[in-house]
Write an enzyme that holds these catalytic residues in place. Structure first.
Site, short mmCIF file in Angstrom:
data_model
loop_
_atom_site.label_atom_id
_atom_site.label_comp_id
_atom_site.label_asym_id
_atom_site.label_seq_id
_atom_site.Cartn_x
_atom_site.Cartn_y
_atom_site.Cartn_z
N ASN A 174 -3.21 -10.11 4.44
CA ASN A 174 -1.80 -10.47 4.34
C ASN A 174 -1.47 -10.66 2.87
OD1 ASN A 174 -0.87 -10.88 7.26
ND2 ASN A 174 -2.84 -11.96 7.16
N GLU A 175 -0.96 -9.59 2.29
CA GLU A 175 -0.67 -9.56 0.86
C GLU A 175 0.68 -10.23 0.57
OE1 GLU A 175 -2.94 -8.71 -1.08
OE2 GLU A 175 -3.95 -6.85 -0.53
#
Ligand code: F6R
Length: 273
Positions: free
Chosen positions: A164-165
């Site tokens: 989850n950037e």
């Protein structure tokens, strides 16, 4: 194992979160492994399964090593354990040298008595048109297993948890994502060349992670110091997905001195013992 000498609580912006600082990464890994082993044994005594959320990368390797040691020397059985890994590159074949399937087998599953059908990792080989259905099924499987009891996390230099950037939403679920350039550059050490690092990955979402009953995030080394400080002190937002952990009721950071070096000394208070 040495006991952690100091514990700090986040206090800057938003909810607090314990940060436990250890002299050596090995001590932190032993602490997490002991917590996992206690949970597995407690569940086994109740004839219940124990659902673990697992991470890859260099950080948790010593946790797996310690659990393997406990399996060999202390008869810790994984018979009642179900696992869900956070993520996998996309596309990638499970047998490829950089796949997380291969990583987990080599570093953990091949050395313990886990039932293979209880092991789950996102598949990097699903046809593109089937990926969203596949991701929904992965979520469904976690729910049907009773939800994750304990999730292990590392943290990327972008502040990612799983993949989850920055930009990932608080309510995101398992899905196909684009990897940040910083993350892809960090993966060059495994793939040898930036062009060979996949652009995409399948990852559990922020919400999927937050639904775990316990979360233990490990971070070691100077190169993690700045992002650890920001994850703890910055405003909670999608700009730094790890900040979302601060809303969780049983999440903890376990760090070594190098990873804690950007946190103010006052943060840790008086040494314990
Ligand atoms: C791995 C994962 C990533 C890593 C992170 C840190 O499954 O989800 O979030 O935990 O990139 O990687 P290392 O431990 O190699 O520094």
């Amino acid at each position: 194992m040495q006991s952690p000498d100091v514990v700090g609580m986040t206090h800057q912006t938003g909810p607090s979160m314990p940060v436990v600082r250890f002299r050596e990464p090995a001590d932190a890994c032993k602490r997490v492994a002991a917590e996992i082993a206690a949970l597995i044994r407690q569940r086994a005594a109740e004839s219940r399964r124990c659902v673990l959320g697992l991470a890859t990368g260099s950080t948790p390797i010593r946790v797996y090593r310690e659990l393997i040691r406990m399996h060999r020397e202390e008869r810790l059985s994984f018979f009642n354990v179900v696992t869900f890994n956070l993520d996998e590159y996309y596309p990638i074949k499970p047998e490829s040298a950089q796949s997380y399937h291969r990583f987990m087998s080599e570093h953990f599953f091949n050395h313990i008595d886990i039932i293979r059908s209880n092991v789950h990792l996102p598949k990097g080989t699903v046809e593109l048109e089937n990926v969203s259905g596949y991701c929904r099924d992965y979520e469904e499987l976690i729910l049907r297993s009773g939800g994750i009891d304990l999730q292990i996390l590392g943290i990327g230099r972008t502040g990612h948890i799983g993949f989850n950037e920055p930009g990932a939403k608080r309510d995101s679920r398992t899905r196909l994502v684009r990897l940040d350039t910083v993350t892809r550059n960090d993966a060059v050490k495994d793939f040898g060349d930036l062009d060979r690092v996949p652009l995409l990955a399948i990852t559990m979402g922020v919400e999927t992670i937050l639904q775990a009953r316990r979360i233990r995030l490990l971070a070691f080394g100077e190169h993690k110091a700045r992002i650890v400080q920001q994850a703890i002190e910055n405003r909670i937002s999608s700009a730094l997905p790890a900040t979302f952990l601060r809303g969780h009721r049983d999440a903890q950071y376990l760090v070594d001195y190098d990873a804690a070096q950007c946190l103010p000394p006052s943060f840790f208070g008086t040494p314990l013992q």
